[in-house]
Design an enzyme around this catalytic site. Structure first.
Site, mmCIF file in Angstrom:
data_model
loop_
_atom_site.group_PDB
_atom_site.id
_atom_site.type_symbol
_atom_site.label_atom_id
_atom_site.label_comp_id
_atom_site.label_asym_id
_atom_site.label_seq_id
_atom_site.Cartn_x
_atom_site.Cartn_y
_atom_site.Cartn_z
ATOM 1 N N ALA A 21 0.800 -1.226 0.000
ATOM 2 C CA ALA A 21 0.000 0.000 0.000
ATOM 3 C C ALA A 21 0.836 1.281 0.000
ATOM 4 O O ALA A 21 0.460 2.273 -0.627
ATOM 5 C CB ALA A 21 -0.941 -0.003 1.201
ATOM 6 N N THR A 25 0.268 5.218 -1.706
ATOM 7 C CA THR A 25 -0.217 6.341 -0.882
ATOM 8 C C THR A 25 0.285 7.674 -1.442
ATOM 9 O O THR A 25 -0.417 8.675 -1.376
ATOM 10 C CB THR A 25 0.199 6.202 0.600
ATOM 11 O OG1 THR A 25 1.570 5.833 0.663
ATOM 12 C CG2 THR A 25 -0.625 5.173 1.319
ATOM 13 N N GLN A 100 0.820 -6.097 -3.818
ATOM 14 C CA GLN A 100 -0.408 -6.365 -3.067
ATOM 15 C C GLN A 100 -1.461 -5.313 -3.404
ATOM 16 O O GLN A 100 -2.581 -5.392 -2.916
ATOM 17 C CB GLN A 100 -0.108 -6.346 -1.565
ATOM 18 C CG GLN A 100 0.950 -7.363 -1.150
ATOM 19 C CD GLN A 100 1.404 -7.175 0.293
ATOM 20 O OE1 GLN A 100 0.763 -7.649 1.231
ATOM 21 N NE2 GLN A 100 2.506 -6.475 0.485
ATOM 22 N N HIS A 118 -3.383 -9.540 -5.167
ATOM 23 C CA HIS A 118 -4.744 -9.326 -4.665
ATOM 24 C C HIS A 118 -5.718 -8.866 -5.743
ATOM 25 O O HIS A 118 -6.792 -8.364 -5.435
ATOM 26 C CB HIS A 118 -4.712 -8.332 -3.490
ATOM 27 C CG HIS A 118 -3.942 -8.848 -2.301
ATOM 28 N ND1 HIS A 118 -3.410 -8.032 -1.334
ATOM 29 C CD2 HIS A 118 -3.616 -10.113 -1.949
ATOM 30 C CE1 HIS A 118 -2.780 -8.778 -0.429
ATOM 31 N NE2 HIS A 118 -2.892 -10.043 -0.790
ATOM 32 N N CYS A 147 -25.187 -7.354 -14.144
ATOM 33 C CA CYS A 147 -24.836 -7.489 -15.555
ATOM 34 C C CYS A 147 -26.047 -7.121 -16.418
ATOM 35 O O CYS A 147 -27.133 -7.657 -16.219
ATOM 36 C CB CYS A 147 -24.414 -8.929 -15.820
ATOM 37 S SG CYS A 147 -24.156 -9.332 -17.548
ATOM 38 N N ILE A 229 8.786 6.133 -0.329
ATOM 39 C CA ILE A 229 9.376 5.334 -1.403
ATOM 40 C C ILE A 229 9.534 6.110 -2.710
ATOM 41 O O ILE A 229 10.490 5.889 -3.456
ATOM 42 C CB ILE A 229 8.576 4.034 -1.593
ATOM 43 C CG1 ILE A 229 9.330 3.091 -2.543
ATOM 44 C CG2 ILE A 229 7.158 4.285 -2.057
ATOM 45 C CD1 ILE A 229 8.949 1.661 -2.414
HETATM 46 ZN ZN LIG Z 1 -23.807 -11.670 -17.075
#
Ligand SMILES: [Zn+2]
Length: 243
Positions: A21, A25, A100, A118, A147, A229
């Site tokens: 994360a 950020t 992640q 993830h 959908c 970072i």
């Molecule tokens: Zn569908």
């Protein structure tokens, strides 16, 4: 720039970056695990509960309300860390990014080999017919997104708590880490398993940890850098250079 890190980078030919994360950020994407008090005002449950498979099944309306509010971030741009990593890949030095994060910012910066442990908020699928939907479809929907073709619930391609990681993604990440001569761990406190357990496959020469807080890997690391970072990896790489 951190000279000790630049020296390691210059000596490496097969680097892998493992991030969390903290990498995003600086692009304005909040870490949903950080306690900012907002959750407590707006939601009756902690994020780990809301983002679980059980909760998605039982309280989908609340799940999607939180998801739209906290996980879909509009207009986020790659920062200096994303851009430098993409550049290192183009130079042939970095072989893979294992992340992640679910925001797609590494790819937006130009990275090609990205293992998204993830999943990604940029991909969404109908649980009935498998039709693909982009992030905007979820962002612009209300209630539980359905959908238009078959009425099935559209689910983000994001690994929820209680769900297993994608085997192909994990095996790709393991292979990359196993072959790496340098592993840079950045923006993660390495507390989320099983993702954090992937580090044990590393057999290379240099382990670097870039994180504001201490991590369990610090003891084994050759170099620990407790700075933002983007600042650490910054090399005046601009988005225009990505091409
Ligand atoms: Zn569908």
């Amino acid at each position: 720039m951190v000279p000790a890190l630049e020296k390691i980078i210059s000596e490496s030919e097969n680097m892998v970056f493992f991030g969390g994360a903290g990498v995003s950020t600086e692009s304005g994407i909040p870490d949903f695990r950080s306690v900012d008090g907002l959750y407590h005002q707006k939601y009756d449950y902690p994020p780990e509960t809301i983002l679980s498979h059980t909760f998605w099944e039982r309280c989908p309306e609340e799940f999607y309300r939180f998801y739209r509010d906290k996980l879909i971030v509009k207009g986020a741009k790659p920062n200096a860390a994303h851009l430098r990593l993409a550049k290192l890949e183009r130079e042939g030095k970095l072989k893979a990014v294992v992340t992640q994060n679910i925001d797609g910012l590494h790819q937006a910066a130009g990275s090609k080999t990205v293992y998204e442990l993830h999943g990604s908020t940029l991909r969404n699928y109908c649980t009935e017919c498998g039709k693909f939907f982009d992030a905007d479809f979820i962002a612009n929907s209300t209630g539980v997104p359905r959908c238009p073709d078959c009425g099935g619930i559209v689910k983000p391609d994001v690994v929820l708590y209680e769900e297993g990681l994608d085997e192909q993604v994990v095996s790709g990440a393991v292979q990359a880490i196993r072959k790496a001569d340098t592993l840079i761990v950045g923006g993660t406190s390495l507390v989320v398993y099983p993702a954090a357990g992937l580090l044990r496959y590393f057999r290379g020469r240099h382990l670097v940890v870039i994180n504001m807080q201490p991590t369990p890997a610090d003891e084994e690391a050759d170099l620990c850098i407790a700075k933002p970072i983007g600042q650490v990896l910054s090399e005046d790489v601009k988005l225009e250079d990505v091409g």
